[in-house]
Design a protein around this motif. Structure first.
Motif, PDB file in Angstrom:
ATOM      1  N   THR A 170       0.829  -1.204   0.000  1.00  0.00           N
ATOM      2  CA  THR A 170       0.000   0.000   0.000  1.00  0.00           C
ATOM      3  C   THR A 170       0.862   1.252   0.000  1.00  0.00           C
ATOM      4  N   SER A 171       1.906   1.265   0.823  1.00  0.00           N
ATOM      5  CA  SER A 171       2.773   2.440   0.895  1.00  0.00           C
ATOM      6  C   SER A 171       3.533   2.640  -0.421  1.00  0.00           C
ATOM      7  N   ARG A 172       3.902   1.535  -1.074  1.00  0.00           N
ATOM      8  CA  ARG A 172       4.603   1.653  -2.365  1.00  0.00           C
ATOM      9  C   ARG A 172       3.682   2.158  -3.453  1.00  0.00           C
ATOM     10  N   VAL A 173       2.406   1.733  -3.427  1.00  0.00           N
ATOM     11  CA  VAL A 173       1.444   2.216  -4.417  1.00  0.00           C
ATOM     12  C   VAL A 173       1.150   3.688  -4.173  1.00  0.00           C
ATOM     13  N   LYS A 174       1.040   4.092  -2.906  1.00  0.00           N
ATOM     14  CA  LYS A 174       0.810   5.500  -2.593  1.00  0.00           C
ATOM     15  C   LYS A 174       1.978   6.361  -3.063  1.00  0.00           C
ATOM     16  N   ALA A 175       3.193   5.853  -2.873  1.00  0.00           N
ATOM     17  CA  ALA A 175       4.383   6.595  -3.296  1.00  0.00           C
ATOM     18  C   ALA A 175       4.402   6.756  -4.819  1.00  0.00           C
ATOM     19  N   LEU A 176       3.829   5.786  -5.506  1.00  0.00           N
ATOM     20  CA  LEU A 176       3.764   5.854  -6.966  1.00  0.00           C
ATOM     21  C   LEU A 176       2.857   7.002  -7.427  1.00  0.00           C
ATOM     22  N   ASN A 177       1.780   7.232  -6.666  1.00  0.00           N
ATOM     23  CA  ASN A 177       0.837   8.298  -6.990  1.00  0.00           C
ATOM     24  C   ASN A 177       1.429   9.675  -6.724  1.00  0.00           C
ATOM     25  N   ALA A 178       2.301   9.765  -5.732  1.00  0.00           N
ATOM     26  CA  ALA A 178       2.851  11.082  -5.356  1.00  0.00           C
ATOM     27  C   ALA A 178       3.883  11.599  -6.326  1.00  0.00           C
TER      28      ALA A 178
END
Length: 88
Positions: free
Chosen positions: A80-88
């Motif tokens: 989840t944190s890696r996917v969120k970082a992808l969005n940022a």
């Protein structure tokens, strides 16, 4: 080697359970790999979709006894944190 009827039956049951659990683990790994590949490609939308598909599989693995609760939680959290970082 199993000698008593009870131990022979337990051996058969263990083999059957092993096959079922192996299939479940494989299915979970497939879903996790799809998330990893989407993250690696840099496609945020695909990664988010893949993650949403993988989460119920991880939860199902926990409920079926294939994965430990904390292991599944850790995997979900990190993905989840890696996917969120992808969005940022």
């Amino acid at each position: 080697m199993a000698n008593t009827p009870q131990s022979k039956k337990r051996a058969r049951q263990n083999e059957a359970r092993f096959e079922v659990n192996k299939a479940r683990r494989s299915r979970i790994r497939t879903y996790l790999r799809k998330v990893e590949e989407a993250i690696a490609s840099g496609n945020a939308e695909a990664a988010k979709t893949a993650l949403l598909e993988a989460q119920p599989e991880l939860a199902r693995g926990v409920s079926k006894g294939v994965l430990h609760k904390n292991t599944a939680s850790r995997k979900m959290s990190r993905l989840t944190s890696r996917v969120k970082a992808l969005n940022a």
